[in-house]
Write an enzyme that holds these catalytic residues in place. Sequence first.
Site, PDB file in Angstrom:
ATOM      1  N   GLU A   1       3.677  -9.415   0.359  1.00 34.16           N
ATOM      2  CA  GLU A   1       2.256  -9.407   0.747  1.00 34.16           C
ATOM      3  C   GLU A   1       2.158  -9.429   2.270  1.00 34.16           C
ATOM      4  O   GLU A   1       3.099  -9.840   2.944  1.00 34.16           O
ATOM      5  CB  GLU A   1       1.571 -10.689   0.265  1.00 34.16           C
ATOM      6  CG  GLU A   1       1.567 -10.931  -1.211  1.00 34.16           C
ATOM      7  CD  GLU A   1       0.731 -12.163  -1.567  1.00 34.16           C
ATOM      8  OE1 GLU A   1       1.074 -13.277  -1.150  1.00 34.16           O
ATOM      9  OE2 GLU A   1      -0.283 -11.987  -2.244  1.00 34.16           O
TER      10      GLU A   1
ATOM     11  N   ASN B   1      -6.280 -11.783 -10.488  1.00 34.58           N
ATOM     12  CA  ASN B   1      -5.889 -13.157 -10.164  1.00 34.58           C
ATOM     13  C   ASN B   1      -6.406 -14.122 -11.211  1.00 34.58           C
ATOM     14  O   ASN B   1      -7.568 -14.056 -11.613  1.00 34.58           O
ATOM     15  CB  ASN B   1      -6.443 -13.551  -8.790  1.00 34.58           C
ATOM     16  CG  ASN B   1      -5.699 -12.853  -7.682  1.00 34.58           C
ATOM     17  OD1 ASN B   1      -4.569 -13.205  -7.355  1.00 34.58           O
ATOM     18  ND2 ASN B   1      -6.311 -11.803  -7.136  1.00 34.58           N
TER      19      ASN B   1
ATOM     20  N   GLU C   1      -4.443  -4.525  -6.838  1.00 36.68           N
ATOM     21  CA  GLU C   1      -4.814  -5.913  -7.126  1.00 36.68           C
ATOM     22  C   GLU C   1      -6.331  -6.045  -7.017  1.00 36.68           C
ATOM     23  O   GLU C   1      -6.933  -5.574  -6.052  1.00 36.68           O
ATOM     24  CB  GLU C   1      -4.151  -6.886  -6.139  1.00 36.68           C
ATOM     25  CG  GLU C   1      -4.650  -8.319  -6.362  1.00 36.68           C
ATOM     26  CD  GLU C   1      -4.005  -9.371  -5.476  1.00 36.68           C
ATOM     27  OE1 GLU C   1      -3.198  -9.010  -4.597  1.00 36.68           O
ATOM     28  OE2 GLU C   1      -4.328 -10.568  -5.681  1.00 36.68           O
TER      29      GLU C   1
HETATM   30  P1  C2E Z   1      -4.162 -13.407  -3.052  1.00 33.78           P
HETATM   31  O1  C2E Z   1      -4.235 -13.183  -4.507  1.00 33.78           O
HETATM   32  O2  C2E Z   1      -2.861 -13.840  -2.490  1.00 33.78           O
HETATM   33  O3  C2E Z   1      -4.690 -12.080  -2.388  1.00 33.78           O
HETATM   34  C1  C2E Z   1      -4.249 -11.584  -1.166  1.00 33.78           C
HETATM   35  C2  C2E Z   1      -5.203 -11.945  -0.060  1.00 33.78           C
HETATM   36  O4  C2E Z   1      -4.629 -11.531   1.180  1.00 33.78           O
HETATM   37  C3  C2E Z   1      -6.537 -11.222  -0.135  1.00 33.78           C
HETATM   38  O5  C2E Z   1      -7.505 -12.043   0.473  1.00 33.78           O
HETATM   39  C4  C2E Z   1      -6.287  -9.993   0.726  1.00 33.78           C
HETATM   40  O6  C2E Z   1      -7.470  -9.424   1.251  1.00 33.78           O
HETATM   41  C5  C2E Z   1      -5.464 -10.607   1.817  1.00 33.78           C
HETATM   42  N1  C2E Z   1      -4.582  -9.618   2.447  1.00 33.78           N
HETATM   43  C6  C2E Z   1      -4.077  -8.494   1.936  1.00 33.78           C
HETATM   44  N2  C2E Z   1      -3.291  -7.848   2.804  1.00 33.78           N
HETATM   45  C7  C2E Z   1      -3.294  -8.602   3.928  1.00 33.78           C
HETATM   46  C8  C2E Z   1      -2.672  -8.465   5.206  1.00 33.78           C
HETATM   47  O7  C2E Z   1      -1.954  -7.514   5.494  1.00 33.78           O
HETATM   48  N3  C2E Z   1      -2.897  -9.439   6.114  1.00 33.78           N
HETATM   49  C9  C2E Z   1      -3.700 -10.516   5.839  1.00 33.78           C
HETATM   50  N4  C2E Z   1      -3.865 -11.425   6.788  1.00 33.78           N
HETATM   51  N5  C2E Z   1      -4.303 -10.680   4.634  1.00 33.78           N
HETATM   52  C10 C2E Z   1      -4.103  -9.740   3.701  1.00 33.78           C
HETATM   53  P2  C2E Z   1      -8.880 -12.353  -0.235  1.00 33.78           P
HETATM   54  O8  C2E Z   1      -9.411 -11.140  -0.911  1.00 33.78           O
HETATM   55  O9  C2E Z   1      -9.725 -13.045   0.765  1.00 33.78           O
HETATM   56  O10 C2E Z   1      -8.464 -13.340  -1.367  1.00 33.78           O
HETATM   57  C11 C2E Z   1      -7.973 -14.611  -1.096  1.00 33.78           C
HETATM   58  C12 C2E Z   1      -7.492 -15.300  -2.340  1.00 33.78           C
HETATM   59  O11 C2E Z   1      -8.570 -15.573  -3.223  1.00 33.78           O
HETATM   60  C13 C2E Z   1      -6.531 -14.450  -3.161  1.00 33.78           C
HETATM   61  O12 C2E Z   1      -5.243 -14.507  -2.607  1.00 33.78           O
HETATM   62  C14 C2E Z   1      -6.629 -15.136  -4.515  1.00 33.78           C
HETATM   63  O13 C2E Z   1      -5.804 -16.278  -4.567  1.00 33.78           O
HETATM   64  C15 C2E Z   1      -8.068 -15.578  -4.534  1.00 33.78           C
HETATM   65  N6  C2E Z   1      -8.834 -14.647  -5.381  1.00 33.78           N
HETATM   66  C16 C2E Z   1      -9.334 -13.422  -5.097  1.00 33.78           C
HETATM   67  N7  C2E Z   1      -9.953 -12.879  -6.170  1.00 33.78           N
HETATM   68  C17 C2E Z   1      -9.838 -13.797  -7.179  1.00 33.78           C
HETATM   69  C18 C2E Z   1     -10.258 -13.834  -8.548  1.00 33.78           C
HETATM   70  O14 C2E Z   1     -10.862 -12.911  -9.091  1.00 33.78           O
HETATM   71  N8  C2E Z   1      -9.942 -14.961  -9.260  1.00 33.78           N
HETATM   72  C19 C2E Z   1      -9.249 -16.012  -8.712  1.00 33.78           C
HETATM   73  N9  C2E Z   1      -8.980 -17.072  -9.479  1.00 33.78           N
HETATM   74  N10 C2E Z   1      -8.829 -16.008  -7.437  1.00 33.78           N
HETATM   75  C20 C2E Z   1      -9.118 -14.908  -6.678  1.00 33.78           C
HETATM   76 MG    MG Z   2      -1.001 -13.924  -2.506  1.00 31.64          MG
HETATM   77 MG    MG Z   3      -3.112 -12.316  -5.839  1.00 32.80          MG
END
Ligand code: C2E
Ligand code: MG
Ligand code: MG
Length: 430
Positions: free
Chosen positions: A358, A239, A181
């Site tokens: 997740e 995403n 991802e």
């Molecule tokens: P998401 O798409 O649900 O991505 C998963 C988030 O959970 C990611 O946070 C990831 O680092 C985190 N994660 C993964 N495994 C674990 C785990 O075992 N425990 C915990 N506590 N967290 C975990 P991140 O990278 O901070 O991203 C947060 C959200 O930001 C993403 O949730 C997504 O909705 C958004 N996002 C990230 N990149 C993009 C993008 O390019 N475009 C858009 N529109 N949204 C994005």
């Molecule tokens: Mg998610």
């Molecule tokens: Mg995602």
Amino acid sequence: MKKTMNEKYTIKILVLDDEPFMLKLLTHMLTKLGFPQVTTCDSGRAALECVDSPHCAPDLILCDLNMPEMDGIEFVRKLVEHQYAGSLILVSGEDERVLQTTEKLVQAHQITVLGHLNKPVSPARLGALLEKYTCLSPQKPKVKKVVYSADEVRTAIANGELVNHYQPKVAVASGRVVGVETLVRWNHPLDGMVFPDQFIGVAEEHGLIDALTHTVLIAALAQAKIWRQAGLALRLAVNVSMDNLKSLDFPDLVAGLAAEAGVPPQDVVLEVTESRLMGDLRVPLEILTRLRLKRFHLSIDDFGIGHSSLAQLRDIPFDELKIDRSFVHRAWTDDTLRAIYDASLSLAKQLGMEAVAEGVEDRDDWDFLQRTGCYLAQGYFIAKPMPAADLPGWMEDWRIRLQEQGLAGAGQHSLSAGLINRTVMGKLES
Ligand code: C2E
Ligand code: MG
Ligand code: MG
């Protein structure tokens, strides 16, 4: 950092309960456990005075929930107003779910809650919670998150300050690495690495999300091309915000970019989250259906929270369902989480969708997924999001972990991940 016996003497504990008998009983138990500095209060008002007093300000509060004047929930809210920086243990005769919900509420107020005690209180359970307290390292100061302006985000996109990290998605049964991802980060010139929760919302609100998604997609597809050329066929997830699904040319744009990079649409997964309620769904519906006709995979992200819900499942032809991490981590030990996890998994199976769990954070979570037959897993236990350059090295480590820790299901040792890996490593590193 475990505190010594001497340090226990210095910990100030406040017991709040409207029943004099409970105050006596808990004081007695605490003293026997080696915590002599106990103050008692029979009302929330008196307890708040104590919190404000420099002499008695407690490090830990044992708080009853059911009290006539000010109940425990109102008291917790007032604690925030009084800038209480200590910890809390909830005490009540209410059933387990009420206590769990209250615990969540306290956590949402950013107060450290060590856990809850059911009445009648067992000295062993009280001892275990206090043990947890004494093992806690000193509280880290709370860092306030910076809110960035639209102009700053616009400049970041224009200056190429956004970078993609990639988090592996692996098959639960075999451990095989199925895809990654894409998760965007902002390599801020002054603030360092900034996470998406600090700028995606700003981009959505100020009409910058199309530019952001475009940047992320181009870089991710270019990376996928490099992996493919090295013989590594990974499914690439990106995403997509619901706000991207407002312009009717989006499907053609994505199809054009994928074709340019030579990545087949069936190897691209678009993860959709609806963070805020959309008005007219006709346009997003048309866009998603056209993407699906072009053979892109559609994934419903964070299923069960926000607006990622049953209505979307009914209306949109998703191929993948991502069970939100708040229902995955610790589902093996929490009946409520387990029920929601089971229902989500069963929905995915009945609707012919691939389920992804997740937030797989530890071995217990991983074993639970294997027992329950979830298809894919993602989480810190497997790997944190990483720069593309780290992926080959991680794949090698993962291959070793699968074997050494027996992570793959019986008879499923995933040598294939390793075989692809050795050839790929060579190509990617040369
Ligand atoms: P998401 O798409 O649900 O991505 C998963 C988030 O959970 C990611 O946070 C990831 O680092 C985190 N994660 C993964 N495994 C674990 C785990 O075992 N425990 C915990 N506590 N967290 C975990 P991140 O990278 O901070 O991203 C947060 C959200 O930001 C993403 O949730 C997504 O909705 C958004 N996002 C990230 N990149 C993009 C993008 O390019 N475009 C858009 N529109 N949204 C994005
Ligand atoms: Mg998610
Ligand atoms: Mg995602």
